[in-house]
Design an enzyme around this catalytic site. Structure first.
Site, PDB file in Angstrom:
ATOM      1  N   HIS A 127     -19.773   4.357  44.182  1.00 19.05           N
ATOM      2  CA  HIS A 127     -20.854   3.555  43.611  1.00 19.05           C
ATOM      3  C   HIS A 127     -21.216   2.428  44.575  1.00 19.05           C
ATOM      4  O   HIS A 127     -20.542   2.205  45.582  1.00 19.05           O
ATOM      5  CB  HIS A 127     -20.440   2.964  42.252  1.00 19.05           C
ATOM      6  CG  HIS A 127     -20.461   3.965  41.139  1.00 19.05           C
ATOM      7  ND1 HIS A 127     -19.403   4.816  40.878  1.00 19.05           N
ATOM      8  CD2 HIS A 127     -21.415   4.268  40.223  1.00 19.05           C
ATOM      9  CE1 HIS A 127     -19.698   5.591  39.861  1.00 19.05           C
ATOM     10  NE2 HIS A 127     -20.919   5.290  39.441  1.00 19.05           N
ATOM     11  N   LYS A 131     -20.977  -2.886  41.997  1.00 20.81           N
ATOM     12  CA  LYS A 131     -20.436  -2.433  40.701  1.00 20.81           C
ATOM     13  C   LYS A 131     -19.144  -3.202  40.434  1.00 20.81           C
ATOM     14  O   LYS A 131     -18.228  -3.190  41.256  1.00 20.81           O
ATOM     15  CB  LYS A 131     -20.187  -0.926  40.718  1.00 20.81           C
ATOM     16  CG  LYS A 131     -19.680  -0.394  39.371  1.00 20.81           C
ATOM     17  CD  LYS A 131     -19.657   1.125  39.352  1.00 20.81           C
ATOM     18  CE  LYS A 131     -19.082   1.662  38.052  1.00 20.81           C
ATOM     19  NZ  LYS A 131     -19.853   1.267  36.884  1.00 20.81           N
TER      20      LYS A 131
END
Ligand SMILES: NC(=O)c1ccc[n+]([C@@H]2O[C@H](COP(=O)([O-])OP(=O)(O)OC[C@H]3O[C@@H](n4cnc5c(N)ncnc54)[C@H](OP(=O)(O)O)[C@@H]3O)[C@@H](O)[C@H]2O)c1
Length: 233
Positions: A127, A131
Site C-alpha cells: 500500500h 497508510k
C-alpha cells in the site's frame, strides 16, 4: 424513489459514493453531511450511507437504527468483534462493507478455495506509505478466510518482520506510488499457486458501491461483506 443521506459526503470515498448514487435510477440524495453537520440532517432519508471515521460511524449507526432507517457502512474499523459487541436489534437493517472492490472480494474467495487443497500460504500486501495500519484489513480478512478453509495444518515459514494472522505470515510493503496490491502464494508439493489483485484506480469501487446500495435498499437484517452482497458466500 429511495431517498439517501451520505454522511462523509466531502471525503474521498464519500465524493465517489455521491457520484455513484447520482448515476443510479430510483435513488435521490437528500442530505450530504460532513464534520460541520448536525447528524439530525440525515433523519429524513430512507437510506443512510456512512463513510466517515469509526467513532462517528458508531453514532450514525445508532441514530439510523433507532430511526428505523436502512444503513450502508463503508467506514473502516467494524471488525466482527465490534459488530457483535454492538448487539444490533433484530429489526436493524445494516450492511457493513469493509472493501467495496469486487476483484479483491473474488480474489479472497478464490484464495479460500485453494487453501482447502494447499494449506501452506503467505501473503504480501503493498500500500501507499501514508497508510497508517499494517497489515491491511483486506490481508487480515484473507488470512482468516484461508485459516477457516484449510483442512490440513500448514508448515509455512515466516520471514523476519512478518505479521502472523490466523497462522498466515503477512509481509506489509509500503511504497510511495502504490495504491493497493495483494499477492497470496500457496506452496504445494512441487507446485505454486499465486492469487494476485492490484487496484490501479479507486474507480474499481464503483460497481461494488452500486451493488451494495441496491442490496441495502432491499434486504432486511445485518449483513457483513461484499461477498454476501454478490452472492458468493
Ligand atoms: N469500504 C471500503 O472499500 C473503503 C475504501 C476506502 C476507505 N474506506 C474507509 O472509509 C472511511 C472514509 O475514508 P475517506 O478516505 O473518504 O476519508 P476522508 O477523505 O478523510 O473523509 C472523511 C469524511 O468524514 C467526514 N466527517 C468527519 N467527521 C465527521 C462528523 N463528526 N460528522 C459527519 N461527517 C464527518 C469528513 O468531513 P469533513 O470534510 O468536514 O472533514 C469527510 O467528509 C475511512 O474509515 C476509510 O478507512 C473504506
Amino acid at each position: 424513489m429511495t431517498t439517501v443521506a451520505v454522511v462523509g459526503a466531502t471525503g474521498r470515498l464519500g465524493t465517489q459514493i455521491v457520484r455513484v448514487v447520482e448515476s443510479m435510477d430510483g435513488f435521490e440524495i437528500v442530505a450530504r453531511l460532513n464534520s460541520q453537520s448536525d447528524l439530525s440532517e440525515m433523519d429524513r432519508a430512507d437510506l443512510v450511507i456512512d463513510v466517515t471515521r469509526h467513532d462517528v460511524s458508531i453514532a450514525v449507526v445508532d441514530r439510523a437504527v433507532s430511526n428505523g432507517q436502512r444503513v450502508l457502512v463503508g467506514t473502516s474499523g467494524w471488525s466482527s468483534a465490534a459488530i457483535e459487541a454492538k448487539s444490533l436489534p433484530s429489526t436493524a437493517n445494516v450492511v457493513f462493507i469493509p472493501n467495496f472492490s469486487v476483484g479483491s472480494t473474488v480474489a479472497t474467495h478464490v484464495s479460500a478455495l485453494v487453501a482447502r487443497y494447499i494449506p501452506n500460504a503467505r501473503i504480501d500486501e503493498t500500500h501507499h506509505v501514508n497508510k497508517v495500519d499494517a497489515p491491511s484489513g483486506t490481508s487480515t480478512h484473507t488470512a482468516e478466510a484461508i485459516a477457516a478453509a484449510r483442512a490440513a495444518t500448514p508448515n509455512q515459514p515466516a520471514k523476519p518482520g512478518d505479521h502472523i494472522v490466523a497462522g498466515v505470515p503477512i509481509t506489509s510493503h509500503r511504497l510511495p506510488d502504490a495504491i493497493a496490491e495483494q499477492l497470496v502464494t500457496f506452496t504445494g508439493n512441487g507446485e505454486t499457486v499465486t492469487i494476485g489483485h492490484e487496484t490501479t484506480s479507486r474507480d474499481s469501487y464503483d460497481s461494488g458501491i452500486a451493488a451494495a446500495i441496491l442490496f441495502t435498499a432491499t434486504t432486511a437484517g445485518v449483513t457483513v461483506g461484499l461477498d454476501r452482497v454478490l452472492g458468493i458466500r
